[in-house]
Design a protein around this motif. Structure first.
Motif, PDB file in Angstrom:
ATOM      1  N   PHE A  85       0.831  -1.200   0.000  1.00  0.00           N
ATOM      2  CA  PHE A  85       0.000   0.000   0.000  1.00  0.00           C
ATOM      3  C   PHE A  85       0.869   1.254   0.000  1.00  0.00           C
ATOM      4  CE2 PHE A  85      -2.305   3.348   2.271  1.00  0.00           C
ATOM      5  CZ  PHE A  85      -3.436   3.455   1.472  1.00  0.00           C
ATOM      6  N   ARG A  86       1.881   1.284   0.843  1.00  0.00           N
ATOM      7  CA  ARG A  86       2.759   2.459   0.924  1.00  0.00           C
ATOM      8  C   ARG A  86       3.564   2.657  -0.353  1.00  0.00           C
ATOM      9  NH1 ARG A  86       3.423   4.361   6.374  1.00  0.00           N
ATOM     10  NH2 ARG A  86       1.339   4.104   7.226  1.00  0.00           N
ATOM     11  N   MET A  87       3.812   1.557  -1.084  1.00  0.00           N
ATOM     12  CA  MET A  87       4.527   1.669  -2.357  1.00  0.00           C
ATOM     13  C   MET A  87       3.559   1.959  -3.499  1.00  0.00           C
ATOM     14  SD  MET A  87       7.513  -1.281  -2.142  1.00  0.00           S
ATOM     15  CE  MET A  87       6.377  -2.645  -2.224  1.00  0.00           C
ATOM     16  N   LYS A  88       2.285   2.168  -3.138  1.00  0.00           N
ATOM     17  CA  LYS A  88       1.215   2.477  -4.093  1.00  0.00           C
ATOM     18  C   LYS A  88       1.002   1.345  -5.105  1.00  0.00           C
ATOM     19  CE  LYS A  88       1.798   7.466  -3.617  1.00  0.00           C
ATOM     20  NZ  LYS A  88       1.356   7.486  -2.301  1.00  0.00           N
ATOM     21  N   ASN A  89       1.207   0.129  -4.651  1.00  0.00           N
ATOM     22  CA  ASN A  89       0.968  -1.058  -5.452  1.00  0.00           C
ATOM     23  C   ASN A  89      -0.338  -1.678  -4.957  1.00  0.00           C
ATOM     24  OD1 ASN A  89       0.973  -3.520  -6.733  1.00  0.00           O
ATOM     25  ND2 ASN A  89       3.176  -3.853  -6.474  1.00  0.00           N
ATOM     26  N   MET A  90      -1.457  -1.079  -5.384  1.00  0.00           N
ATOM     27  CA  MET A  90      -2.771  -1.438  -4.852  1.00  0.00           C
ATOM     28  C   MET A  90      -3.199  -2.866  -5.203  1.00  0.00           C
ATOM     29  SD  MET A  90      -3.429   0.991  -3.044  1.00  0.00           S
ATOM     30  CE  MET A  90      -2.462   2.453  -2.869  1.00  0.00           C
ATOM     31  N   GLU A  91      -2.851  -3.317  -6.373  1.00  0.00           N
ATOM     32  CA  GLU A  91      -3.254  -4.667  -6.782  1.00  0.00           C
ATOM     33  C   GLU A  91      -2.642  -5.723  -5.847  1.00  0.00           C
ATOM     34  OE1 GLU A  91      -2.559  -7.464 -10.623  1.00  0.00           O
ATOM     35  OE2 GLU A  91      -3.289  -5.426 -11.029  1.00  0.00           O
ATOM     36  N   ASP A  92      -1.363  -5.586  -5.569  1.00  0.00           N
ATOM     37  CA  ASP A  92      -0.708  -6.531  -4.661  1.00  0.00           C
ATOM     38  C   ASP A  92      -1.170  -6.337  -3.216  1.00  0.00           C
ATOM     39  OD1 ASP A  92       0.714  -7.937  -6.583  1.00  0.00           O
ATOM     40  OD2 ASP A  92       2.436  -6.578  -6.485  1.00  0.00           O
ATOM     41  N   ALA A  93      -1.464  -5.104  -2.822  1.00  0.00           N
ATOM     42  CA  ALA A  93      -1.969  -4.845  -1.475  1.00  0.00           C
ATOM     43  C   ALA A  93      -3.318  -5.532  -1.273  1.00  0.00           C
ATOM     44  CB  ALA A  93      -2.097  -3.339  -1.230  1.00  0.00           C
ATOM     45  N   ILE A  94      -4.182  -5.435  -2.271  1.00  0.00           N
ATOM     46  CA  ILE A  94      -5.495  -6.092  -2.192  1.00  0.00           C
ATOM     47  C   ILE A  94      -5.328  -7.605  -2.189  1.00  0.00           C
ATOM     48  CG2 ILE A  94      -7.636  -6.505  -3.472  1.00  0.00           C
ATOM     49  CD1 ILE A  94      -7.414  -3.520  -4.363  1.00  0.00           C
TER      50      ILE A  94
END
Length: 99
Positions: free
Chosen positions: A72-81
């Motif tokens: 999330f902090r790296m703005k990688n929303m797909e992997d965060a989800i």
């Protein structure tokens, strides 16, 4: 037989303390804003915990949560989800589906 049990316990402790040290490194890196390196540490720790074959491991859940935070902090929303889904699935299977 007794020696075998004691030997097994002795092997578990160093592995667990090693994992905790890796998680602490990950936490410090996360707090310093180095999310990529923190993610690497938490991924390593989670892999090591999974290889220990402990059912209902809340520390494994914490490692997954921190991986999601790093994504999330790296703005990688797909992997965060994806990591959030994996965490919820693991928690639901091993702890509770209604929490």
């Amino acid at each position: 037989m007794l020696e075998l049990g004691i030997n097994a316990q002795n092997q578990q402790v160093p592995v667990d303390s090693t994992i905790k040290a890796i998680e602490l490194d990950g936490f410090n890196l996360f707090n310093d804003g180095n999310y990529k390196e923190a993610l690497s540490k938490y991924t390593t720790a989670a892999d090591m915990r999974q290889k220990m074959h402990k059912e209902k491991d809340t520390l494994y859940v914490a490692d997954l949560v921190f991986q999601g935070k790093c994504f999330f902090r790296m703005k990688n929303m797909e992997d965060a989800i994806d990591r959030a889904k994996k965490t919820v699935d693991y928690y639901g299977t091993n702890f509770s589906k209604s929490d």
